[in-house]
Design a protein around this motif. Structure first.
Motif, PDB file in Angstrom:
ATOM      1  N   LEU A   3       0.879  -1.057  -0.011  1.00 24.01           N
ATOM      2  CA  LEU A   3       0.146   0.018   0.450  1.00 24.01           C
ATOM      3  C   LEU A   3       1.092   1.534   0.045  1.00 24.01           C
ATOM      4  O   LEU A   3       0.482   2.350  -0.805  1.00 24.01           O
ATOM      5  CB  LEU A   3      -1.100   0.363   0.989  1.00 24.01           C
ATOM      6  CG  LEU A   3      -1.738   1.466   1.953  1.00 24.01           C
ATOM      7  CD1 LEU A   3      -3.075   1.160   0.413  1.00 24.01           C
ATOM      8  CD2 LEU A   3      -2.716   0.683   2.776  1.00 24.01           C
ATOM      9  N   TRP A   4       1.851   1.380   1.043  1.00 28.19           N
ATOM     10  CA  TRP A   4       2.315   2.538   1.012  1.00 28.19           C
ATOM     11  C   TRP A   4       4.332   2.222   1.167  1.00 28.19           C
ATOM     12  O   TRP A   4       4.376   1.410   1.242  1.00 28.19           O
ATOM     13  CB  TRP A   4       2.226   3.562   2.517  1.00 28.19           C
ATOM     14  CG  TRP A   4       0.718   3.646   2.616  1.00 28.19           C
ATOM     15  CD1 TRP A   4       0.074   4.460   1.821  1.00 28.19           C
ATOM     16  CD2 TRP A   4      -0.047   3.234   3.559  1.00 28.19           C
ATOM     17  NE1 TRP A   4      -1.288   4.657   2.095  1.00 28.19           N
ATOM     18  CE2 TRP A   4      -1.626   3.851   3.520  1.00 28.19           C
ATOM     19  CE3 TRP A   4       0.110   2.176   4.447  1.00 28.19           C
ATOM     20  CZ2 TRP A   4      -2.261   3.355   4.071  1.00 28.19           C
ATOM     21  CZ3 TRP A   4      -0.910   2.706   5.536  1.00 28.19           C
ATOM     22  CH2 TRP A   4      -2.258   2.830   5.733  1.00 28.19           C
ATOM     23  N   ASN A   5       4.626   3.165   1.319  1.00 21.53           N
ATOM     24  CA  ASN A   5       5.751   3.448   0.828  1.00 21.53           C
ATOM     25  C   ASN A   5       6.341   4.377   1.099  1.00 21.53           C
ATOM     26  O   ASN A   5       5.381   5.751   1.247  1.00 21.53           O
ATOM     27  CB  ASN A   5       6.768   3.299  -0.212  1.00 21.53           C
ATOM     28  CG  ASN A   5       7.653   3.823  -1.047  1.00 21.53           C
ATOM     29  OD1 ASN A   5       7.732   5.388  -1.031  1.00 21.53           O
ATOM     30  ND2 ASN A   5       6.434   3.244  -2.200  1.00 21.53           N
ATOM     31  N   SER A   6       7.902   5.276   2.378  1.00 19.97           N
ATOM     32  CA  SER A   6       7.550   6.013   2.705  1.00 19.97           C
ATOM     33  C   SER A   6       7.957   7.389   2.026  1.00 19.97           C
ATOM     34  O   SER A   6       7.997   8.118   2.047  1.00 19.97           O
ATOM     35  CB  SER A   6       9.201   6.066   4.124  1.00 19.97           C
ATOM     36  OG  SER A   6       9.831   5.678   3.070  1.00 19.97           O
ATOM     37  N   ARG A  54       2.177   6.823   9.421  1.00 18.40           N
ATOM     38  CA  ARG A  54       2.967   8.230  10.647  1.00 18.40           C
ATOM     39  C   ARG A  54       4.292   7.595   9.984  1.00 18.40           C
ATOM     40  O   ARG A  54       4.067   8.810  11.548  1.00 18.40           O
ATOM     41  CB  ARG A  54       1.839   7.718  12.204  1.00 18.40           C
ATOM     42  CG  ARG A  54       0.392   8.719  11.424  1.00 18.40           C
ATOM     43  CD  ARG A  54      -0.095   7.932  12.844  1.00 18.40           C
ATOM     44  NE  ARG A  54      -0.664   6.576  12.953  1.00 18.40           N
ATOM     45  CZ  ARG A  54      -0.374   6.157  14.164  1.00 18.40           C
ATOM     46  NH1 ARG A  54      -0.637   7.273  15.293  1.00 18.40           N
ATOM     47  NH2 ARG A  54      -0.305   4.779  14.614  1.00 18.40           N
ATOM     48  N   VAL A  55       4.413   6.973  10.324  1.00 16.76           N
ATOM     49  CA  VAL A  55       6.050   6.336   9.912  1.00 16.76           C
ATOM     50  C   VAL A  55       7.085   6.651   8.340  1.00 16.76           C
ATOM     51  O   VAL A  55       6.588   6.804   7.947  1.00 16.76           O
ATOM     52  CB  VAL A  55       6.538   5.196  10.627  1.00 16.76           C
ATOM     53  CG1 VAL A  55       7.959   4.879  11.039  1.00 16.76           C
ATOM     54  CG2 VAL A  55       6.401   4.902  11.802  1.00 16.76           C
ATOM     55  N   LYS A  56       7.377   7.716   8.604  1.00 15.55           N
ATOM     56  CA  LYS A  56       7.952   8.357   7.255  1.00 15.55           C
ATOM     57  C   LYS A  56      10.138   8.303   7.342  1.00 15.55           C
ATOM     58  O   LYS A  56      10.446   7.938   8.651  1.00 15.55           O
ATOM     59  CB  LYS A  56       7.733   8.442   7.126  1.00 15.55           C
ATOM     60  CG  LYS A  56       7.805  10.366   7.570  1.00 15.55           C
ATOM     61  CD  LYS A  56       6.937  11.784   6.685  1.00 15.55           C
ATOM     62  CE  LYS A  56       6.832  12.823   8.355  1.00 15.55           C
ATOM     63  NZ  LYS A  56       6.210  12.976   9.540  1.00 15.55           N
ATOM     64  N   SER A  57      10.410   7.840   6.007  1.00 15.12           N
ATOM     65  CA  SER A  57      11.234   8.551   5.831  1.00 15.12           C
ATOM     66  C   SER A  57      12.396   9.666   6.711  1.00 15.12           C
ATOM     67  O   SER A  57      11.871  10.445   6.703  1.00 15.12           O
ATOM     68  CB  SER A  57      12.107   8.066   4.666  1.00 15.12           C
ATOM     69  OG  SER A  57      13.403   8.385   4.189  1.00 15.12           O
ATOM     70  N   GLY A  58      13.353   9.118   7.432  1.00 10.44           N
ATOM     71  CA  GLY A  58      13.853  10.450   7.837  1.00 10.44           C
ATOM     72  C   GLY A  58      13.673  10.377   9.523  1.00 10.44           C
ATOM     73  O   GLY A  58      14.054  11.310  10.022  1.00 10.44           O
ATOM     74  N   ASP A  59      12.346   9.960   9.655  1.00 10.74           N
ATOM     75  CA  ASP A  59      11.920   9.865  11.210  1.00 10.74           C
ATOM     76  C   ASP A  59      12.701   9.242  12.197  1.00 10.74           C
ATOM     77  O   ASP A  59      14.130   8.764  11.297  1.00 10.74           O
ATOM     78  CB  ASP A  59      10.888   9.326  11.857  1.00 10.74           C
ATOM     79  CG  ASP A  59       9.892   9.924  10.992  1.00 10.74           C
ATOM     80  OD1 ASP A  59       9.390  11.078  10.381  1.00 10.74           O
ATOM     81  OD2 ASP A  59       8.206   9.474  11.327  1.00 10.74           O
ATOM     82  N   VAL A  60      13.299   9.562  13.334  1.00  7.62           N
ATOM     83  CA  VAL A  60      13.898   9.124  14.707  1.00  7.62           C
ATOM     84  C   VAL A  60      13.670   8.215  15.525  1.00  7.62           C
ATOM     85  O   VAL A  60      12.045   8.315  15.681  1.00  7.62           O
ATOM     86  CB  VAL A  60      14.402  10.531  15.466  1.00  7.62           C
ATOM     87  CG1 VAL A  60      16.236   9.687  16.317  1.00  7.62           C
ATOM     88  CG2 VAL A  60      15.197  11.592  14.457  1.00  7.62           C
ATOM     89  N   LEU A  61      14.595   6.692  15.293  1.00 11.29           N
ATOM     90  CA  LEU A  61      13.323   6.004  15.632  1.00 11.29           C
ATOM     91  C   LEU A  61      14.612   6.549  17.696  1.00 11.29           C
ATOM     92  O   LEU A  61      14.841   5.585  17.641  1.00 11.29           O
ATOM     93  CB  LEU A  61      13.141   4.869  15.306  1.00 11.29           C
ATOM     94  CG  LEU A  61      12.715   4.343  14.527  1.00 11.29           C
ATOM     95  CD1 LEU A  61      12.924   2.700  13.958  1.00 11.29           C
ATOM     96  CD2 LEU A  61      11.432   5.522  14.557  1.00 11.29           C
TER      97      LEU A  61
END
Length: 161
Positions: A3-6, A54-61
């Protein structure tokens, strides 16, 4: 099936920070640190994707281990996110199997995720150790907490002078 990718979320303003619980029994944090695991999986048996874009490329975990000291000790950057449409049990198994090498799941983890209707695989990059901190644990916190600033959930420690 996907469905989705970042890359579809790059246009969303601002980056989020996430507190992510890792399975201590499955040695997830250790595997991420030594590089035998590159991705984290989440799933849902209900009617929607577990993280819903709600999680995307570049977010910090920020990582904390279940059953451990509940100290946040490491962080990483989200490289890619792959979320699925609703799947059958067979499709779910195929999806987990297709990502098995990057997930490096223990048997109990594999059994937990196979069969979920919706799955999300988050690939990480740049894992690093940080100054450990505690956080304000709420009674019904999920295993993935999203905030715009991790400092909002850090536990404030008062020192008597």
């Amino acid at each position: 099936m996907y469905l989705w990718n970042s890359l579809q979320y790059e246009g969303i303003e601002g980056k989020a920070e996430h507190l992510v619980y890792l399975d201590k029994k499955g040695t997830e944090l250790e595997k991420l640190i030594i590089g035998t695991k590159q991705s984290i999986i989440r799933g849902a048996a209900g009617r929607k994707s577990p993280l819903g874009g709600r999680v995307k490329s570049g977010d910090v975990l920020y990582f904390v281990e279940t059953g451990g000291s509940l100290l946040v000790t490491h962080k990483a950057v989200v490289k890619t996110v792959l979320e699925t449409n609703k799947m059958t049990e067979d499709e779910s198994k195929e999806f987990v199997d297709a990502h098995a090498s990057q997930l490096n799941l223990a048997k109990h983890q594999y059994e937990r995720w196979v069969g979920k209707k919706f799955l999300c695989v988050i690939t990480i990059d740049h894992i690093e150790i940080i100054e450990p901190f505690e956080y304000n644990r709420e009674k019904n916190m999920d295993d993935w907490i999203i905030t715009d600033d991790i400092n909002k959930i850090k536990k404030v420690v008062f020192v008597n002078i």
